[in-house]
Design a protein around this motif. Sequence first.
Motif, short mmCIF file in Angstrom:
data_model
loop_
_atom_site.label_atom_id
_atom_site.label_comp_id
_atom_site.label_asym_id
_atom_site.label_seq_id
_atom_site.Cartn_x
_atom_site.Cartn_y
_atom_site.Cartn_z
N THR A 60 8.27 -8.53 41.53
CA THR A 60 7.65 -7.22 41.37
C THR A 60 6.30 -7.13 42.08
OG1 THR A 60 6.98 -8.02 39.17
CG2 THR A 60 8.85 -6.52 39.27
N GLY A 83 9.62 -3.24 46.03
CA GLY A 83 9.40 -2.33 47.14
C GLY A 83 9.50 -3.04 48.47
N ASP A 84 9.28 -2.28 49.54
CA ASP A 84 9.45 -2.81 50.90
C ASP A 84 8.47 -3.95 51.20
OD1 ASP A 84 11.47 -1.00 51.36
OD2 ASP A 84 10.17 0.48 52.30
N ALA A 99 15.00 -4.45 48.81
CA ALA A 99 13.96 -3.60 48.23
C ALA A 99 14.60 -2.50 47.39
CB ALA A 99 13.10 -2.99 49.33
N GLY A 101 12.89 0.32 46.17
CA GLY A 101 12.40 1.68 46.36
C GLY A 101 11.00 1.94 45.89
N GLY A 102 10.30 0.93 45.34
CA GLY A 102 8.88 1.12 45.15
C GLY A 102 8.33 1.03 43.74
N ASP A 103 9.17 1.15 42.70
CA ASP A 103 8.60 1.01 41.36
C ASP A 103 9.58 0.28 40.45
OD1 ASP A 103 10.51 2.89 40.56
OD2 ASP A 103 9.09 4.55 40.60
N ARG A 219 3.75 8.01 46.35
CA ARG A 219 4.65 6.94 45.93
C ARG A 219 3.82 5.69 45.69
NH1 ARG A 219 9.95 6.58 47.10
NH2 ARG A 219 9.67 4.45 47.87
N ASP A 221 3.41 2.80 46.90
CA ASP A 221 3.60 1.82 47.95
C ASP A 221 2.47 1.92 48.97
OD1 ASP A 221 4.25 4.03 49.61
OD2 ASP A 221 6.39 3.74 49.33
#
Length: 246
Positions: A60, A83-84, A99, A101-103, A219, A221
Amino acid sequence: MTGTPTLLLTRPAEASERFAAQLRGVLGARTPKVLIAPLMRLDYAGRLPEMTRVAGLIFTSANGVRAYAVAGGPRDLPAWAVGDATAEAARRAGIPARAAGGDARALLDLMVRERPPGPLLHVRGEHARGDVARKLRVAGLDTRETVLYRQILLPLGDAARAALEGRAPVVVPLFSPRTAVQFATQHGGRAPLLVAAMSEAVAREVAHLPAVRLLTAERPDAPAMLRAVVALLDHAARLEGPETDG
């Protein structure tokens, strides 16, 4: 008018330097003065559990990837990353990663949908949000967790305090609620303050500060934080400073 804005970066030094380099890639010669003043340092002191039966890894944060590499974990296990940036850190370490997607919510949804075989191991720091391992267990996925690093809070340095007590605008990106709390408890001075928050949870911790502008990233990220910081720097360049005495 105010002086040239200062970008105050409070993440651990390596992460701050990486963000500053990304910003220079966007702004080039328009990049403002960058002041790196970490409010946290990382202590990679954890030990891995028995890894023989572990079938997959969960990361994470990029810090978790680095801690796992420092601990000497096997690199041939599949991994799921929040995330990426975290997935890319894993790939650079030789760990195949996807990945989400960010969360954390997107990560949980992906893993519950794909239902990879376990046992799975969530690699995290001493302070972590999202309760990922427990939620995956509730969803029926065999998941454990291991703490491989500590996030040790630091005071604001003299240079950071001087910038915040000056007259030129200070733009501060904040990436975690814990760092946001640390910044809020130590903030002082008269400099026009502009804050970029990585999430609503981060923004809540600094909402009481006398900021000229508080902007939450679209977002959670790095690209969205870069866009937020660029917007704040543009805003800072248009600010009028406080009147001088006399």
